[in-house]
Design a protein around this motif. Structure first.
Motif, PDB file in Angstrom:
ATOM      1  N   MET A 104       0.844  -1.192   0.000  1.00  0.00           N
ATOM      2  CA  MET A 104       0.000   0.000   0.000  1.00  0.00           C
ATOM      3  C   MET A 104       0.885   1.249   0.000  1.00  0.00           C
ATOM      4  O   MET A 104       1.816   1.357   0.765  1.00  0.00           O
ATOM      5  CB  MET A 104      -0.896  -0.021   1.242  1.00  0.00           C
ATOM      6  CG  MET A 104      -1.932   1.061   1.236  1.00  0.00           C
ATOM      7  SD  MET A 104      -3.034   1.002   2.668  1.00  0.00           S
ATOM      8  CE  MET A 104      -3.643  -0.638   2.590  1.00  0.00           C
ATOM      9  N   LYS A 161      -1.161   7.467   0.022  1.00  0.00           N
ATOM     10  CA  LYS A 161      -2.619   7.412  -0.020  1.00  0.00           C
ATOM     11  C   LYS A 161      -3.217   8.228   1.114  1.00  0.00           C
ATOM     12  O   LYS A 161      -2.710   8.227   2.233  1.00  0.00           O
ATOM     13  CB  LYS A 161      -3.115   5.963   0.114  1.00  0.00           C
ATOM     14  CG  LYS A 161      -3.154   5.195  -1.177  1.00  0.00           C
ATOM     15  CD  LYS A 161      -3.887   3.876  -0.975  1.00  0.00           C
ATOM     16  CE  LYS A 161      -3.989   3.104  -2.267  1.00  0.00           C
ATOM     17  NZ  LYS A 161      -4.706   1.845  -2.084  1.00  0.00           N
ATOM     18  N   THR A 212      -5.519   8.861   4.090  1.00  0.00           N
ATOM     19  CA  THR A 212      -6.107   7.954   5.073  1.00  0.00           C
ATOM     20  C   THR A 212      -7.415   8.539   5.570  1.00  0.00           C
ATOM     21  O   THR A 212      -7.455   9.665   6.073  1.00  0.00           O
ATOM     22  CB  THR A 212      -5.149   7.718   6.258  1.00  0.00           C
ATOM     23  OG1 THR A 212      -3.941   7.150   5.759  1.00  0.00           O
ATOM     24  CG2 THR A 212      -5.764   6.761   7.276  1.00  0.00           C
ATOM     25  N   LYS A 266     -15.977   1.077   2.082  1.00  0.00           N
ATOM     26  CA  LYS A 266     -14.663   0.463   1.887  1.00  0.00           C
ATOM     27  C   LYS A 266     -14.555  -0.143   0.482  1.00  0.00           C
ATOM     28  O   LYS A 266     -13.529   0.013  -0.186  1.00  0.00           O
ATOM     29  CB  LYS A 266     -14.402  -0.598   2.956  1.00  0.00           C
ATOM     30  CG  LYS A 266     -12.947  -0.973   3.062  1.00  0.00           C
ATOM     31  CD  LYS A 266     -12.644  -1.664   4.380  1.00  0.00           C
ATOM     32  CE  LYS A 266     -11.149  -1.667   4.591  1.00  0.00           C
ATOM     33  NZ  LYS A 266     -10.743  -1.979   5.915  1.00  0.00           N
ATOM     34  N   ARG A 270     -11.581   1.708  -1.327  1.00  0.00           N
ATOM     35  CA  ARG A 270     -10.371   1.068  -0.800  1.00  0.00           C
ATOM     36  C   ARG A 270      -9.184   1.084  -1.764  1.00  0.00           C
ATOM     37  O   ARG A 270      -8.043   1.079  -1.336  1.00  0.00           O
ATOM     38  CB  ARG A 270     -10.659  -0.353  -0.337  1.00  0.00           C
ATOM     39  CG  ARG A 270     -11.005  -1.319  -1.433  1.00  0.00           C
ATOM     40  CD  ARG A 270     -11.261  -2.716  -0.895  1.00  0.00           C
ATOM     41  NE  ARG A 270     -11.984  -3.558  -1.803  1.00  0.00           N
ATOM     42  CZ  ARG A 270     -11.576  -3.988  -2.976  1.00  0.00           C
ATOM     43  NH1 ARG A 270     -10.403  -3.627  -3.420  1.00  0.00           N
ATOM     44  NH2 ARG A 270     -12.323  -4.762  -3.728  1.00  0.00           N
ATOM     45  N   TYR A 326      -8.031   5.080  -1.664  1.00  0.00           N
ATOM     46  CA  TYR A 326      -7.638   5.633  -0.374  1.00  0.00           C
ATOM     47  C   TYR A 326      -7.325   4.512   0.619  1.00  0.00           C
ATOM     48  O   TYR A 326      -7.750   3.372   0.438  1.00  0.00           O
ATOM     49  CB  TYR A 326      -8.778   6.479   0.217  1.00  0.00           C
ATOM     50  CG  TYR A 326      -9.284   7.557  -0.710  1.00  0.00           C
ATOM     51  CD1 TYR A 326      -8.453   8.606  -1.099  1.00  0.00           C
ATOM     52  CD2 TYR A 326     -10.583   7.535  -1.206  1.00  0.00           C
ATOM     53  CE1 TYR A 326      -8.918   9.605  -1.958  1.00  0.00           C
ATOM     54  CE2 TYR A 326     -11.053   8.524  -2.056  1.00  0.00           C
ATOM     55  CZ  TYR A 326     -10.214   9.552  -2.432  1.00  0.00           C
ATOM     56  OH  TYR A 326     -10.657  10.533  -3.268  1.00  0.00           O
ATOM     57  N   ARG A 327      -6.615   4.858   1.679  1.00  0.00           N
ATOM     58  CA  ARG A 327      -6.441   3.931   2.804  1.00  0.00           C
ATOM     59  C   ARG A 327      -7.665   4.151   3.699  1.00  0.00           C
ATOM     60  O   ARG A 327      -7.828   5.237   4.261  1.00  0.00           O
ATOM     61  CB  ARG A 327      -5.160   4.246   3.554  1.00  0.00           C
ATOM     62  CG  ARG A 327      -4.938   3.345   4.753  1.00  0.00           C
ATOM     63  CD  ARG A 327      -3.559   3.575   5.377  1.00  0.00           C
ATOM     64  NE  ARG A 327      -3.462   2.779   6.573  1.00  0.00           N
ATOM     65  CZ  ARG A 327      -3.312   3.284   7.788  1.00  0.00           C
ATOM     66  NH1 ARG A 327      -3.185   4.595   7.957  1.00  0.00           N
ATOM     67  NH2 ARG A 327      -3.246   2.492   8.844  1.00  0.00           N
ATOM     68  N   VAL A 328      -8.513   3.140   3.816  1.00  0.00           N
ATOM     69  CA  VAL A 328      -9.780   3.287   4.534  1.00  0.00           C
ATOM     70  C   VAL A 328      -9.753   2.509   5.845  1.00  0.00           C
ATOM     71  O   VAL A 328      -9.517   1.305   5.863  1.00  0.00           O
ATOM     72  CB  VAL A 328     -10.971   2.800   3.665  1.00  0.00           C
ATOM     73  CG1 VAL A 328     -12.276   2.896   4.444  1.00  0.00           C
ATOM     74  CG2 VAL A 328     -11.061   3.598   2.367  1.00  0.00           C
ATOM     75  N   THR A 367     -12.261   1.768   9.225  1.00  0.00           N
ATOM     76  CA  THR A 367     -13.681   1.861   9.562  1.00  0.00           C
ATOM     77  C   THR A 367     -13.897   1.543  11.035  1.00  0.00           C
ATOM     78  O   THR A 367     -13.133   0.783  11.639  1.00  0.00           O
ATOM     79  CB  THR A 367     -14.526   0.886   8.712  1.00  0.00           C
ATOM     80  OG1 THR A 367     -14.067  -0.452   8.909  1.00  0.00           O
ATOM     81  CG2 THR A 367     -14.469   1.237   7.235  1.00  0.00           C
TER      82      THR A 367
END
Length: 154
Positions: free
Chosen positions: A1, A5, A7, A22, A26, A29-31, A33
Motif C-alpha cells: 500500500m 494514499k 487515510t 470500503k 479502498r 484511499y487507505r480506509v 472503519t
C-alpha cells in the motif's frame, strides 16, 4: 500500500455502510472503519488520519459528539458529517461544535463524496503547511530574541 494514499476514517453504526464505503474507495484511499465513536477514537490513537467521515445518528455517541471529542486530541484531520435525515439542528451543531468541513446527506453519491474528500485533503495539506510555517517562524523568533539579548549583554 502506498504511503501517499489519503487515510480516511469512516464511522457508522451500520456495518453495511462501512462495507459499501470500503468497497467503493479502498483502491483509491487507505480506509479505516469503525462501528462507534469509541472504536474510532482508538483507531485515531493508533493511526495518522487525514479525513474523518462520520454518520450523525449512532446509538452511544452522535457524530457531532464524536467530532467534539476528536477536536480535543486530534485537531488536524478534516471532518465530514453524513446523515440520512434532514436534521438541520445536527448540521448546525456539527459546524459550530464539531468544526466540520462539509456536510453530505445519505445515501451519498460516489462522485460528490470523492470530490469532497479531495477538497478536504487539499484543506488538510494547506493547514499542515501553515502549521509548519508557524513553527519555523517561532523558531526564528526565538533565535532572533537570543541574538538580541546577547548583543544587549555584550
Amino acid at each position: 500500500m502506498s504511503a501517499s494514499k489519503i487515510t480516511i476514517l469512516y464511522v457508522d453504526d451500520e456495518e453495511n455502510n462501512l462495507f459499501s464505503f470500503k468497497a467503493t474507495f479502498r483502491l483509491k484511499y487507505r480506509v479505516l472503519t469503525a462501528l462507534s465513536g469509541d472504536e474510532a477514537l482508538k483507531l485515531l490513537k493508533a493511526n495518522t488520519v487525514n479525513i474523518i467521515i462520520t454518520d450523525q445518528r449512532m446509538p452511544e455517541m452522535t457524530g457531532v459528539e464524536f467530532l467534539e471529542k476528536v477536536l480535543k486530541d486530534f485537531p488536524d484531520p478534516i471532518r465530514i458529517l453524513l446523515t440520512g435525515y434532514a436534521d438541520m439542528g445536527a448540521v448546525v451543531d456539527a459546524v459550530n461544535k464539531g468544526k466540520i468541513f462539509h456536510y453530505i446527506s445519505k445515501p451519498w453519491n460516489e462522485d460528490e463524496l470523492d470530490s469532497t474528500i479531495n477538497r478536504a485533503y487539499a484543506e488538510f495539506l494547506e493547514k499542515a503547511q501553515l502549521k509548519e510555517m508557524n513553527e519555523k517562524l517561532e523558531g526564528s523568533n526565538d533565535q532572533l530574541e537570543f541574538l538580541l539579548r546577547q548583543k544587549l549583554l555584550s
